[in-house]
Design an enzyme around this catalytic site. Structure first.
Site, PDB file in Angstrom:
ATOM      1  N   GLU A   1       0.810  -1.215   0.000  1.00 60.82           N
ATOM      2  CA  GLU A   1       0.000   0.000   0.000  1.00 60.82           C
ATOM      3  C   GLU A   1       0.853   1.279   0.000  1.00 60.82           C
ATOM      4  O   GLU A   1       0.377   2.327  -0.425  1.00 60.82           O
ATOM      5  CB  GLU A   1      -0.968  -0.022   1.195  1.00 60.82           C
ATOM      6  CG  GLU A   1      -2.028  -1.105   1.024  1.00 60.82           C
ATOM      7  CD  GLU A   1      -2.859  -1.367   2.266  1.00 60.82           C
ATOM      8  OE1 GLU A   1      -4.036  -1.711   2.111  1.00 60.82           O
ATOM      9  OE2 GLU A   1      -2.340  -1.260   3.394  1.00 60.82           O
TER      10      GLU A   1
ATOM     11  N   GLY B   1     -12.492  -4.550   1.788  1.00 56.28           N
ATOM     12  CA  GLY B   1     -13.548  -5.405   1.255  1.00 56.28           C
ATOM     13  C   GLY B   1     -14.797  -4.558   1.050  1.00 56.28           C
ATOM     14  O   GLY B   1     -15.176  -3.781   1.930  1.00 56.28           O
TER      15      GLY B   1
ATOM     16  N   MET C   1      -9.246  -3.406   8.316  1.00 55.50           N
ATOM     17  CA  MET C   1      -8.707  -3.804   9.613  1.00 55.50           C
ATOM     18  C   MET C   1      -7.931  -2.703  10.342  1.00 55.50           C
ATOM     19  O   MET C   1      -7.282  -2.980  11.348  1.00 55.50           O
ATOM     20  CB  MET C   1      -7.824  -5.055   9.431  1.00 55.50           C
ATOM     21  CG  MET C   1      -8.596  -6.211   8.801  1.00 55.50           C
ATOM     22  SD  MET C   1      -7.630  -7.692   8.477  1.00 55.50           S
ATOM     23  CE  MET C   1      -7.227  -8.227  10.130  1.00 55.50           C
ATOM     24  N   GLU C   2      -7.981  -1.456   9.842  1.00 56.50           N
ATOM     25  CA  GLU C   2      -7.170  -0.402  10.478  1.00 56.50           C
ATOM     26  C   GLU C   2      -7.850   0.950  10.640  1.00 56.50           C
ATOM     27  O   GLU C   2      -7.546   1.693  11.594  1.00 56.50           O
ATOM     28  CB  GLU C   2      -5.865  -0.169   9.671  1.00 56.50           C
ATOM     29  CG  GLU C   2      -4.935  -1.364   9.577  1.00 56.50           C
ATOM     30  CD  GLU C   2      -5.300  -2.315   8.441  1.00 56.50           C
ATOM     31  OE1 GLU C   2      -6.087  -1.909   7.553  1.00 56.50           O
ATOM     32  OE2 GLU C   2      -4.813  -3.459   8.449  1.00 56.50           O
TER      33      GLU C   2
ATOM     34  N   ASP D   1     -11.803  -6.774  -2.799  1.00 58.20           N
ATOM     35  CA  ASP D   1     -12.612  -8.008  -2.721  1.00 58.20           C
ATOM     36  C   ASP D   1     -13.992  -7.634  -2.193  1.00 58.20           C
ATOM     37  O   ASP D   1     -14.228  -6.486  -1.824  1.00 58.20           O
ATOM     38  CB  ASP D   1     -11.935  -9.004  -1.771  1.00 58.20           C
ATOM     39  CG  ASP D   1     -11.803  -8.443  -0.359  1.00 58.20           C
ATOM     40  OD1 ASP D   1     -12.734  -8.607   0.440  1.00 58.20           O
ATOM     41  OD2 ASP D   1     -10.782  -7.780  -0.069  1.00 58.20           O
TER      42      ASP D   1
HETATM   43  N1  SAH Z   1      -2.802 -11.600   2.646  1.00 60.44           N
HETATM   44  C1  SAH Z   1      -2.289 -10.950   3.830  1.00 60.44           C
HETATM   45  C2  SAH Z   1      -3.369 -10.630   4.843  1.00 60.44           C
HETATM   46  C3  SAH Z   1      -4.281  -9.533   4.369  1.00 60.44           C
HETATM   47  S1  SAH Z   1      -5.381  -9.022   5.603  1.00 60.44           S
HETATM   48  C4  SAH Z   1      -1.232 -11.844   4.434  1.00 60.44           C
HETATM   49  O1  SAH Z   1      -1.325 -13.055   4.289  1.00 60.44           O
HETATM   50  O2  SAH Z   1      -0.328 -11.317   5.083  1.00 60.44           O
HETATM   51  C5  SAH Z   1      -6.328  -7.836   4.693  1.00 60.44           C
HETATM   52  C6  SAH Z   1      -5.787  -6.435   4.617  1.00 60.44           C
HETATM   53  O3  SAH Z   1      -6.505  -5.701   3.633  1.00 60.44           O
HETATM   54  C7  SAH Z   1      -5.979  -5.623   5.885  1.00 60.44           C
HETATM   55  O4  SAH Z   1      -4.958  -4.662   6.016  1.00 60.44           O
HETATM   56  C8  SAH Z   1      -7.361  -4.956   5.686  1.00 60.44           C
HETATM   57  O5  SAH Z   1      -7.375  -3.618   6.117  1.00 60.44           O
HETATM   58  C9  SAH Z   1      -7.620  -5.014   4.183  1.00 60.44           C
HETATM   59  N2  SAH Z   1      -8.802  -5.781   3.746  1.00 60.44           N
HETATM   60  C10 SAH Z   1      -9.100  -5.995   2.436  1.00 60.44           C
HETATM   61  N3  SAH Z   1     -10.191  -6.766   2.319  1.00 60.44           N
HETATM   62  C11 SAH Z   1     -10.619  -7.065   3.577  1.00 60.44           C
HETATM   63  C12 SAH Z   1     -11.683  -7.859   4.098  1.00 60.44           C
HETATM   64  N4  SAH Z   1     -12.507  -8.532   3.296  1.00 60.44           N
HETATM   65  N5  SAH Z   1     -11.822  -7.937   5.441  1.00 60.44           N
HETATM   66  C13 SAH Z   1     -10.980  -7.272   6.263  1.00 60.44           C
HETATM   67  N6  SAH Z   1      -9.937  -6.533   5.825  1.00 60.44           N
HETATM   68  C14 SAH Z   1      -9.746  -6.418   4.492  1.00 60.44           C
END
Ligand code: SAH
Length: 238
Positions: A12, A82, A176-177, A200
């Site tokens: 990001e 998301g 998540m932030e 997504d």
């Molecule tokens: N693929 C990563 C984890 C991603 S967690 C790994 O394995 O390390 C998802 C991140 O994208 C978080 O920072 C959150 O803010 C954002 N995000 C995107 N889609 C999301 C969803 N469906 N639910 C929660 N957070 C989402």
């Protein structure tokens, strides 16, 4: 002026740092509290950039350091989310009108979901920054949506959890932030704005979609963040 830009993941913030490198801006780095802060000089103004790592606690650390240690006067969050609202598709860009924490639950004591005593369920983003974002989007001919963002320490990848968050909080996007950055900025009285491009749809296919679109969606948000910096008076020839 000092503006802080926070992302959660390296994907990001990389498009931003790459742009500043390409523009031959002076960039220095400082490590603090487990994160790297990039200080970019653009004319007389400065930008601080860092990725916090995923989740509300990490993002709160980064926002606190940006404000209390580096003296950032405005905070922009750039990243992916998301989509919950039906009209949000992968690649769309959203700014938060207000943010909440969908995983806060002390309802056993009669409090509403998401509510913390002496705080509030929702924290409003800065109306002046949001208005500026709409102006920038209009100039770019870009469709910018505004809606409620729900944050929690969970990757939402199920239709039932998604529907629950929509029902309880009226949220348009989930991540998540954002809400933790909002709490920190609100506590320090620092204006903030949260940009999220959709990676997504927080449903059963969210993990596959996220992996496929993370990079492209992150770039959409980063590109917009750069345009915001220009609108805030940074002399950037992008
Ligand atoms: N693929 C990563 C984890 C991603 S967690 C790994 O394995 O390390 C998802 C991140 O994208 C978080 O920072 C959150 O803010 C954002 N995000 C995107 N889609 C999301 C969803 N469906 N639910 C929660 N957070 C989402």
């Amino acid at each position: 002026m000092k503006v802080g830009i926070i992302g959660a993941m390296i994907e990001e913030v990389t498009p931003l740092i790459e742009t500043f490198r390409r523009l031959h801006c002076s960039i220095s780095q400082e490590q603090l509290g487990g994160n790297t802060y990039y200080k970019v000089k653009i004319g007389e103004k400065e930008v601080y950039i860092a990725y916090s790592k995923i989740g509300k606690v990490h993002a709160a650390i980064t926002a606190s350091v940006m404000i209390a240690h580096f003296g950032c006067e405005k905070i922009l969050f750039s990243g992916v989310a998301g989509g919950l609202a039906k009209d949000l598709k992968v690649g769309d860009l959203l700014i938060a009108s207000k943010l909440c924490q969908h995983d806060v639950d002390i309802s056993a004591f009669g409090h509403p979901l998401g509510f913390i005593p002496e705080s509030s369920t929702f924290i409003q983003a800065d109306s002046a920054l949001n208005a500026l974002a709409h102006k920038v989007a209009k100039q770019m001919g870009k469709n910018l949506k505004e809606g409620i963002i729900a944050s929690g320490d969970q990757f939402i990848a199920s239709e039932s959890k998604k529907m629950w968050i929509i029902k309880e909080f009226g949220a348009d996007a989930v991540e998540m932030e954002g809400a933790s950055v909002a709490v920190v900025c609100n506590a320090f009285n620092v204006p903030f704005c949260v940009f999220r491009s959709i990676s997504d749809s927080a449903d059963g296919g969210a993990d596959v979609s996220f992996d496929k679109f993370l990079e492209s969606a992150a770039k959409v948000s980063a590109q917009f963040t750069l345009e915001m910096l220009k609108a805030l008076g940074y002399a950037l020839e992008i």
